[in-house]
Scaffold this motif. Structure first.
Motif, PDB file in Angstrom:
ATOM      1  N   ARG A  47       0.792  -1.226   0.000  1.00 56.51           N
ATOM      2  CA  ARG A  47       0.000   0.000   0.000  1.00 56.51           C
ATOM      3  C   ARG A  47       0.822   1.272   0.000  1.00 56.51           C
ATOM      4  NH1 ARG A  47      -4.864  -0.283   1.482  1.00 56.51           N
ATOM      5  NH2 ARG A  47      -4.799   1.729   2.529  1.00 56.51           N
ATOM      6  N   GLY A  48       2.127   1.173  -0.141  1.00 60.67           N
ATOM      7  CA  GLY A  48       2.937   2.380  -0.018  1.00 60.67           C
ATOM      8  C   GLY A  48       3.948   2.551  -1.145  1.00 60.67           C
ATOM      9  N   TYR A  49       4.501   3.748  -1.191  1.00 60.47           N
ATOM     10  CA  TYR A  49       5.524   4.101  -2.181  1.00 60.47           C
ATOM     11  C   TYR A  49       6.769   4.475  -1.394  1.00 60.47           C
ATOM     12  CZ  TYR A  49       1.140   4.641  -4.674  1.00 60.47           C
ATOM     13  OH  TYR A  49      -0.103   4.427  -5.193  1.00 60.47           O
ATOM     14  N   LYS A  50       7.807   3.656  -1.507  1.00 64.74           N
ATOM     15  CA  LYS A  50       8.974   3.871  -0.659  1.00 64.74           C
ATOM     16  C   LYS A  50      10.262   3.744  -1.463  1.00 64.74           C
ATOM     17  CE  LYS A  50       6.556   2.128   3.365  1.00 64.74           C
ATOM     18  NZ  LYS A  50       6.207   0.944   4.127  1.00 64.74           N
ATOM     19  N   HIS A  51      11.357   4.170  -0.812  1.00 64.25           N
ATOM     20  CA  HIS A  51      12.677   3.908  -1.376  1.00 64.25           C
ATOM     21  C   HIS A  51      13.110   2.518  -0.900  1.00 64.25           C
ATOM     22  CE1 HIS A  51      13.401   7.952  -2.879  1.00 64.25           C
ATOM     23  NE2 HIS A  51      12.949   8.436  -1.731  1.00 64.25           N
ATOM     24  N   ALA A  52      13.508   1.673  -1.853  1.00 66.26           N
ATOM     25  CA  ALA A  52      14.009   0.343  -1.470  1.00 66.26           C
ATOM     26  C   ALA A  52      15.355   0.511  -0.760  1.00 66.26           C
ATOM     27  CB  ALA A  52      14.175  -0.515  -2.709  1.00 66.26           C
ATOM     28  N   PHE A  53      15.590  -0.315   0.209  1.00 65.51           N
ATOM     29  CA  PHE A  53      16.881  -0.357   0.919  1.00 65.51           C
ATOM     30  C   PHE A  53      17.234   0.985   1.579  1.00 65.51           C
ATOM     31  CE2 PHE A  53      17.186  -3.132  -2.860  1.00 65.51           C
ATOM     32  CZ  PHE A  53      17.049  -4.331  -2.196  1.00 65.51           C
ATOM     33  N   HIS A  54      16.205   1.752   1.915  1.00 65.12           N
ATOM     34  CA  HIS A  54      16.434   3.066   2.518  1.00 65.12           C
ATOM     35  C   HIS A  54      17.210   2.930   3.818  1.00 65.12           C
ATOM     36  CE1 HIS A  54      14.969   6.865   4.581  1.00 65.12           C
ATOM     37  NE2 HIS A  54      15.583   7.288   3.514  1.00 65.12           N
ATOM     38  N   GLU A  55      18.248   3.723   3.952  1.00 68.55           N
ATOM     39  CA  GLU A  55      19.094   3.796   5.148  1.00 68.55           C
ATOM     40  C   GLU A  55      19.916   2.543   5.398  1.00 68.55           C
ATOM     41  OE1 GLU A  55      16.956   5.467   8.442  1.00 68.55           O
ATOM     42  OE2 GLU A  55      16.976   7.446   7.519  1.00 68.55           O
ATOM     43  N   HIS A  56      20.079   1.682   4.378  1.00 65.93           N
ATOM     44  CA  HIS A  56      21.133   0.669   4.473  1.00 65.93           C
ATOM     45  C   HIS A  56      22.469   1.423   4.430  1.00 65.93           C
ATOM     46  CE1 HIS A  56      19.233  -3.413   3.501  1.00 65.93           C
ATOM     47  NE2 HIS A  56      18.238  -2.587   3.732  1.00 65.93           N
ATOM     48  N   SER A  57      23.508   0.805   4.965  1.00 65.32           N
ATOM     49  CA  SER A  57      24.794   1.494   4.912  1.00 65.32           C
ATOM     50  C   SER A  57      25.464   1.225   3.570  1.00 65.32           C
ATOM     51  CB  SER A  57      25.693   1.047   6.061  1.00 65.32           C
ATOM     52  OG  SER A  57      25.924  -0.334   5.960  1.00 65.32           O
ATOM     53  N   LEU A  58      26.361   2.099   3.181  1.00 65.02           N
ATOM     54  CA  LEU A  58      26.977   2.025   1.859  1.00 65.02           C
ATOM     55  C   LEU A  58      27.691   0.697   1.632  1.00 65.02           C
ATOM     56  CD1 LEU A  58      27.839   3.206  -0.835  1.00 65.02           C
ATOM     57  CD2 LEU A  58      29.711   4.369   0.304  1.00 65.02           C
ATOM     58  N   GLY A  59      28.352   0.164   2.634  1.00 58.18           N
ATOM     59  CA  GLY A  59      29.107  -1.074   2.450  1.00 58.18           C
ATOM     60  C   GLY A  59      28.239  -2.314   2.375  1.00 58.18           C
ATOM     61  N   ASP A  60      26.977  -2.164   2.677  1.00 65.44           N
ATOM     62  CA  ASP A  60      26.067  -3.313   2.705  1.00 65.44           C
ATOM     63  C   ASP A  60      25.722  -3.715   1.269  1.00 65.44           C
ATOM     64  OD1 ASP A  60      23.998  -5.077   2.995  1.00 65.44           O
ATOM     65  OD2 ASP A  60      22.796  -3.818   4.331  1.00 65.44           O
ATOM     66  N   PRO A  61      26.020  -4.961   0.876  1.00 60.41           N
ATOM     67  CA  PRO A  61      25.692  -5.360  -0.501  1.00 60.41           C
ATOM     68  C   PRO A  61      24.196  -5.557  -0.725  1.00 60.41           C
ATOM     69  CG  PRO A  61      26.554  -7.229   0.707  1.00 60.41           C
ATOM     70  CD  PRO A  61      26.675  -6.037   1.617  1.00 60.41           C
ATOM     71  N   GLY A  62      23.432  -5.573   0.365  1.00 59.14           N
ATOM     72  CA  GLY A  62      21.993  -5.813   0.220  1.00 59.14           C
ATOM     73  C   GLY A  62      21.713  -7.289   0.046  1.00 59.14           C
ATOM     74  N   PRO A  63      20.445  -7.663   0.131  1.00 55.54           N
ATOM     75  CA  PRO A  63      20.114  -9.084  -0.017  1.00 55.54           C
ATOM     76  C   PRO A  63      20.469  -9.587  -1.410  1.00 55.54           C
ATOM     77  CG  PRO A  63      18.133  -7.710   0.048  1.00 55.54           C
ATOM     78  CD  PRO A  63      19.279  -6.822   0.378  1.00 55.54           C
ATOM     79  N   PHE A  64      21.238 -10.640  -1.458  1.00 56.37           N
ATOM     80  CA  PHE A  64      21.679 -11.243  -2.718  1.00 56.37           C
ATOM     81  C   PHE A  64      22.320 -10.200  -3.630  1.00 56.37           C
ATOM     82  CE2 PHE A  64      18.496 -13.820  -0.787  1.00 56.37           C
ATOM     83  CZ  PHE A  64      19.096 -15.053  -0.775  1.00 56.37           C
ATOM     84  N   CYS A  65      23.107  -9.347  -2.987  1.00 57.69           N
ATOM     85  CA  CYS A  65      23.911  -8.337  -3.694  1.00 57.69           C
ATOM     86  C   CYS A  65      23.071  -7.346  -4.497  1.00 57.69           C
ATOM     87  CB  CYS A  65      24.949  -9.005  -4.605  1.00 57.69           C
ATOM     88  SG  CYS A  65      26.266  -9.791  -3.695  1.00 57.69           S
TER      89      CYS A  65
END
Lengths: 532, 133
Positions: A405-423
């Motif tokens: 139901r929302g419009y958001k930024h993905a991965f908001h406020e992850h840190s720069l060094g974080d590759p994120g889930p499955f890169c």
């Protein structure tokens, strides 16, 4: 094309696997509720005679199981190709000798294929399973994302391919052993008429100490094989690009070339605001322009500054000094309307490509314009966008996410060094939307979709633009190497009006599931699994 | 007319200047006008394309909603819940924004001399009032 019940040929190359593991793999097929399958086991001359004996026993127990004994050890591609040659099903499903099909996997795939018989290639979500049967690292994959497949073999398991197509592309190529599946799926998707992502975990990838699932880096040669496969793919489809290893294992960086004669217009709406960055006061727009000039090698560009009439004269003077004949000024003397300012900037621009840029950014990435705009040479790419970071280094924007139901930024406020889930933060990939703080579009696409909707002067205009571009049939590509600081206040509470939401929801409905940034459900605890 | 002034056909002493327009200037003016017109038309084209894209999207969304609702009796109730939740979200946003705005204004007021003097005056009075109670 047929609407008859799909028949699956499950192809499993076998080499010296532990017998108890192999038994579970076979059992995961024989226990499928969907009855229309054959299991083709190809022994690639396992040194352990017990493996060959075990295969013979399995085949004797179920006439849907057949075994091919190779005379020579040819590697996984050769063994898989023997399986493809022996297959008789309409579709081939690929299963490694130590992995597991989920309960009901074939039935679920069959239901999708029955509903849409034109599907040539289907992939599902997957997770990993250890020797104790614990499931982890659920990979909730994006819907079909060709940019991501060039950057990372994300489709992997379970892959189901129309057999004829698998044969037409020449099957597997031993030159890419280790990443032969990446090469194979790249070839398949180049020719597939319809590709489908079935968002269910239908494959369990076994994590045993020596397996790739345990650690990709257990087999480093696979990375280089993948690089060669992606390079071959780029050449086949005629991309004017170079490919290098990415920053993380298993990822690849595709650098497109931007024709130096392509004219790019950078549109910056501003009112000449000043603020503090790293403790120093600055004029945002002046420093944004300075960073563009420092990080741009592309020769043919102009900067269109849409300036409120209240913009300080010294700011305008600095812009003139910095940009000289590259500068085009569009005065703006109406109440704030971001969309209108962008549209007026576009109208005054002359570029083949238009870049919309907020004034409170600072370019970090080298070769900024070429990296941002290169992908637009592909006609099905409608918009590209950048990786935006707060001053603190945390992620401000890595693509939009429209879900729940929302419009958001993905991965908001992850840190720069974080590759994120499955890169996900280290690879270029399709996204549902891109922030207007930094986007690039071809001129004709901007006109086709009507630019920014001036009915949305402050909020959601970029969401609406993104959705319009997607609805027109184009891909939106987020580029992980195009990095900028965005000095947007992290604590600012944007005032969102009901009427803005109403316009957006009237047009696009209420978002429920994002096609490209699904979040895996939390893994159940051991207690939950035990029913406690 | 002033009758005291002589009338006649004597030639005027004021020289008549005839300005002949420069063809290049005329062309430039016309080009500028046309360019402005072109920009305006292109702007209108953008707006029209936006409207078309928006209406197409709204049509598809409406069709999907109708399909969804036609398949279920509780669809209407869900739509109502969605609507109420939307309103709630919007009200919360507005409330948060208003609180932030008011807090900022209050902070600014507290820094004004009027507020400080008023506080100095009001404080003893308040103490007296409290004592009486």
């Amino acid at each position: 094309m047929t609407t008859k019940r799909p028949f699956f040929s499950v192809v499993t190359p076998v080499y010296n696997v532990a017998l108890d593991i192999l038994a579970e793999t076979i059992q995961s097929v024989t226990s499928q509720a969907w009855p229309d399958w054959q299991l083709i086991l190809i022994d690639d001359l396992s040194p352990n005679q017990a493996v060959r004996d075990f295969l013979a026993t399995a085949a004797a127990a179920d006439d849907r199981i057949s075994v091919i004994y190779r005379d020579t050890n040819g590697g996984i591609s050769a063994a898989s190709n023997d399986g493809l040659a022996a297959a008789t099903g309409e579709y081939v499903a690929l299963l490694d000798h130590d992995d597991l099909l989920a309960h009901g996997a074939l039935a679920q795939v069959a239901a999708v294929l029955l509903a849409d018989p034109k599907i040539d290639y289907l992939y599902t979500d997957e997770d990993k399973v250890d020797l104790l049967g614990n499931h982890f690292e659920t990979f909730a994959k994006p819907d079909w994302s060709p940019e991501r497949l060039r950057s990372q073999m994300y489709c992997a398991h379970l892959s189901v391919v129309r057999l004829q197509l698998a044969r037409d592309v020449g099957g597997f190529n031993s030159a890419y052993d280790g990443s032969q599946d990446h090469d194979f799926i790249l070839k398949v998707t180049e020719r597939a008429g319809r590709i489908h992502h079935l968002a269910e975990v239908l494959y369990h990838w076994r994590a045993i100490p020596e397996s790739t699932a345990s650690s990709g880096e257990a087999k480093p040669y696979t990375w280089h094989a993948g690089l060669a496969a992606v390079r071959a793919h780029v050449e086949r489809i005629g991309l004017d690009a170079t490919v290098e290893l990415g920053g993380w294992f298993g990822t690849y960086a595709v650098h497109r070339r931007l024709d130096p004669t392509t004219r790019v217009s950078i549109v910056i709406p501003t009112r000449g605001t000043r603020g503090f960055v790293r403790g120093d006061s600055r004029s945002f727009v002046v420093e944004a322009v300075r960073s563009i000039l420092a990080k741009t090698q592309h020769p043919n560009f102009e900067v269109v500054v849409v300036a409120d009439v209240s913009t300080p004269a010294d700011t305008m003077a600095e812009l003139h000094e910095l940009l000289a004949e590259r500068l085009v000024v569009v005065p703006y003397n109406k109440p704030f309307n971001f969309s209108e300012k962008c549209n007026l900037g576009f109208l005054a621009s002359t570029g083949d490509i238009v870049v919309m840029l907020n004034d409170d950014v600072e370019v970090i990435a080298d070769n900024f314009l070429a990296e941002l705009c290169g992908a637009l040479s592909e006609k099905d790419v409608g918009m590209t966008g950048a990786y935006l970071l707060y001053e603190s280094g945390m992620v401000q924007h890595a693509g939009h996410r429209y879900a729940e139901r929302g419009y958001k930024h993905a991965f908001h406020e992850h840190s720069l060094g974080d590759p994120g889930p499955f890169c996900a933060l280290t690879v270029d990939r399709e996204v549902s939307g891109l922030t207007a703080a930094c986007i690039a579009m071809r001129r004709e696409v901007f006109v086709e979709v009507g630019g920014f909707s001036e009915r949305l002067p402050a909020n959601f205009n970029d969401v609406d633009l993104s959705l319009k571009v997607r609805a027109a049939g184009y891909r939106l590509v987020w580029l992980n190497r195009v990095r900028l600081y965005h000095f947007e206040s992290q604590s600012r509470v944007a005032k969102v009006h009901q009427w803005e939401l109403d316009i957006l929801r009237q047009r696009w409905g209420i978002p429920r599931r994002d096609a490209y940034s699904e979040i895996a459900p939390p893994e159940p605890s051991r207690g939950a699994r035990a029913g406690l | 007319m002033d009758s005291s002034q002589p009338t006649g056909s004597a030639p005027s002493a004021v020289p008549v200047t005839v300005t002949v327009p420069n063809p290049e200037e005329i062309a430039q003016t016309r080009a500028d006008a046309l360019e402005a017109q072109l920009l305006e038309i292109t702007h209108q084209l953008l707006a029209a394309n936006d409207t078309i894209a928006g209406m197409n999207a709204a049509l598809i969304t409406a069709q999907a909603t109708v399909n969804e609702l036609s398949q279920t009796d509780v669809g209407v109730a869900f739509a109502r819940v969605d609507d109420l939740e939307n309103r709630l979200e919007a009200m919360l946003h507005e409330l948060r924004w208003t609180i932030n705005s008011n807090t900022a204004v209050l902070e600014q007021m507290r820094l004004t001399p009027t507020w400080r003097i008023g506080t100095l005056v009001a404080r003893p009075l308040a103490m007296v009032t409290r004592r009486r109670r």
